[in-house]
Design a protein around this motif. Structure first.
Motif, PDB file in Angstrom:
ATOM      1  N   ASP A 138     -13.247  -0.748  30.645  1.00 43.77           N
ATOM      2  CA  ASP A 138     -13.369  -2.203  30.754  1.00 43.77           C
ATOM      3  C   ASP A 138     -12.015  -2.894  30.899  1.00 43.77           C
ATOM      4  O   ASP A 138     -11.818  -3.737  31.766  1.00 43.77           O
ATOM      5  CB  ASP A 138     -14.093  -2.760  29.523  1.00 43.77           C
ATOM      6  CG  ASP A 138     -15.516  -2.266  29.418  1.00 43.77           C
ATOM      7  OD1 ASP A 138     -16.114  -1.983  30.464  1.00 43.77           O
ATOM      8  OD2 ASP A 138     -16.016  -2.155  28.286  1.00 43.77           O
ATOM      9  N   CYS A 139     -11.069  -2.532  30.016  1.00 44.24           N
ATOM     10  CA  CYS A 139      -9.792  -3.258  30.002  1.00 44.24           C
ATOM     11  C   CYS A 139      -8.679  -2.544  30.764  1.00 44.24           C
ATOM     12  O   CYS A 139      -7.639  -3.144  31.043  1.00 44.24           O
ATOM     13  CB  CYS A 139      -9.339  -3.511  28.566  1.00 44.24           C
ATOM     14  SG  CYS A 139      -8.894  -2.028  27.635  1.00 44.24           S
ATOM     15  N   GLY A 140      -8.894  -1.270  31.123  1.00 40.34           N
ATOM     16  CA  GLY A 140      -7.833  -0.531  31.790  1.00 40.34           C
ATOM     17  C   GLY A 140      -6.586  -0.503  30.933  1.00 40.34           C
ATOM     18  O   GLY A 140      -6.645  -0.214  29.737  1.00 40.34           O
ATOM     19  N   LEU A 141      -5.444  -0.870  31.527  1.00 43.42           N
ATOM     20  CA  LEU A 141      -4.177  -0.900  30.790  1.00 43.42           C
ATOM     21  C   LEU A 141      -3.773  -2.315  30.389  1.00 43.42           C
ATOM     22  O   LEU A 141      -2.647  -2.527  29.929  1.00 43.42           O
ATOM     23  CB  LEU A 141      -3.072  -0.281  31.651  1.00 43.42           C
ATOM     24  CG  LEU A 141      -3.204   1.215  31.944  1.00 43.42           C
ATOM     25  CD1 LEU A 141      -2.144   1.652  32.943  1.00 43.42           C
ATOM     26  CD2 LEU A 141      -3.090   2.033  30.665  1.00 43.42           C
ATOM     27  N   GLU A 142      -4.686  -3.266  30.512  1.00 43.46           N
ATOM     28  CA  GLU A 142      -4.348  -4.667  30.253  1.00 43.46           C
ATOM     29  C   GLU A 142      -3.853  -4.886  28.829  1.00 43.46           C
ATOM     30  O   GLU A 142      -2.850  -5.565  28.602  1.00 43.46           O
ATOM     31  CB  GLU A 142      -5.568  -5.544  30.521  1.00 43.46           C
ATOM     32  CG  GLU A 142      -5.315  -7.031  30.325  1.00 43.46           C
ATOM     33  CD  GLU A 142      -6.533  -7.881  30.658  1.00 43.46           C
ATOM     34  OE1 GLU A 142      -6.501  -9.080  30.324  1.00 43.46           O
ATOM     35  OE2 GLU A 142      -7.500  -7.351  31.242  1.00 43.46           O
ATOM     36  N   ARG A 143      -4.526  -4.304  27.874  1.00 44.92           N
ATOM     37  CA  ARG A 143      -4.139  -4.509  26.484  1.00 44.92           C
ATOM     38  C   ARG A 143      -2.856  -3.753  26.143  1.00 44.92           C
ATOM     39  O   ARG A 143      -2.013  -4.238  25.375  1.00 44.92           O
ATOM     40  CB  ARG A 143      -5.295  -4.107  25.566  1.00 44.92           C
ATOM     41  CG  ARG A 143      -6.476  -5.044  25.707  1.00 44.92           C
ATOM     42  CD  ARG A 143      -7.762  -4.494  25.141  1.00 44.92           C
ATOM     43  NE  ARG A 143      -7.769  -4.469  23.695  1.00 44.92           N
ATOM     44  CZ  ARG A 143      -8.867  -4.194  22.981  1.00 44.92           C
ATOM     45  NH1 ARG A 143     -10.015  -3.922  23.582  1.00 44.92           N
ATOM     46  NH2 ARG A 143      -8.806  -4.184  21.664  1.00 44.92           N
ATOM     47  N   PHE A 144      -2.678  -2.584  26.718  1.00 41.84           N
ATOM     48  CA  PHE A 144      -1.441  -1.823  26.524  1.00 41.84           C
ATOM     49  C   PHE A 144      -0.246  -2.619  27.019  1.00 41.84           C
ATOM     50  O   PHE A 144       0.765  -2.767  26.318  1.00 41.84           O
ATOM     51  CB  PHE A 144      -1.539  -0.491  27.265  1.00 41.84           C
ATOM     52  CG  PHE A 144      -0.251   0.284  27.300  1.00 41.84           C
ATOM     53  CD1 PHE A 144       0.171   1.018  26.210  1.00 41.84           C
ATOM     54  CD2 PHE A 144       0.547   0.266  28.439  1.00 41.84           C
ATOM     55  CE1 PHE A 144       1.360   1.732  26.241  1.00 41.84           C
ATOM     56  CE2 PHE A 144       1.738   0.972  28.478  1.00 41.84           C
ATOM     57  CZ  PHE A 144       2.143   1.702  27.376  1.00 41.84           C
TER      58      PHE A 144
END
Length: 269
Positions: A138-144
């Motif tokens: 869902d978020c891919g690497l966005e939160r990282f």
């Protein structure tokens, strides 16, 4: 060189003698009985010696090791936002799905919220943070990348739990309380876990049985990193019980937070 004058090092009794602490190249380099006469500190508690060493007036406060949050969720915490009722069903799957379904509904971006949490943790006495960052379909690497961005410019409340406000000294109190500890030695042990224990986890080291004040790698002995806080309290246990908010936090001997606010200084590693 930095000289921190008139502090009580990890005191177990109110009458523990004061010491002067020398710091060289970011590490404790000498401990000696406190001298009565300070070399002319300025009104804000700092000054210099005739040899040019920076002087910090500890004013009789206690010196405690800095603390660490080694399981933070900087990518999904909700500290400082409108309180949201906890809606997970109590299972691991429920915690994960509650996070995945709601993290985009926060009032700040991941980067801005992570920076807010970091500031809270550091101002409370934390100089070490190891954070989780969710990566999924869902978020891919966005939160990282949001957490990375915050680090370039944590006990914390998140979608997994309603507990936590970023105050690591208060978390130490919580550790003692939930275990039913009453003896000073047991409560002091909780601060050892919150400080030296976190440093050992991040370094991949194991406890060696030494006393915190005698540990030259992760504790307060000569040779250890000068990461500490100054707190107005009678003893270690009283500091944990009272959680005074007016704390001066130092990283490598340099002031990085005071009175709940960041002052600038070296980046966290």
């Amino acid at each position: 060189m930095i000289l921190v004058k008139n502090v009580r090092l990890f005191p177990r009794t109110p009458d523990a003698p004061a010491v002067d602490v020398e710091i060289t190249e970011g590490r404790f380099s000498r401990l000696s009985p406190a001298e009565d006469a300070a070399p002319g500190p300025t009104p804000n508690g700092t000054g210099t010696t005739p040899t040019g060493a920076e002087v910090i007036d500890g004013a009789g406060r206690i010196l405690l090791p800095s603390l660490g949050d080694v399981h933070a969720h900087l990518d999904s915490n909700r500290m400082g936002q409108t309180f949201r009722p906890h809606t997970a069903d109590g299972t691991l799957h429920g915690y994960i799905m509650n996070d995945r379904e709601n993290w985009r509904g926060g009032e700040r971006s991941v980067a801005v919220q992570a920076a807010f949490a970091i500031a809270r943790i550091v101002a409370s006495g934390g100089t070490r943070i190891r954070s989780h960052a969710q990566v999924d379909a869902d978020c891919g690497l966005e939160r990282f990348y949001g957490v990375r961005a915050a680090l370039e410019t944590v006990s914390e409340r998140d979608y997994w739990s309603p507990y936590g406000d970023g105050d690591l000294l208060r978390r130490t109190w919580q550790l003692a309380f939930t275990n039913g500890f009453r003896a000073d030695a047991d409560i002091e042990g909780c601060l050892d876990i919150a400080s030296r224990g976190g440093a050992q986890v991040m370094a991949g080291a194991r406890p060696d049985g030494s006393a915190l004040a005698a540990d030259a790698r992760f504790g307060l002995a000569v040779g250890a990193p000068a990461d500490f806080m100054l707190v107005d309290a009678d003893t270690v246990t009283s500091a944990i019980m009272d959680c005074p908010q007016d704390r001066d936090v130092f990283k490598e001997g340099r002031l990085i937070a005071s009175g709940g606010e960041l002052t600038g200084g070296p980046r966290l590693s």
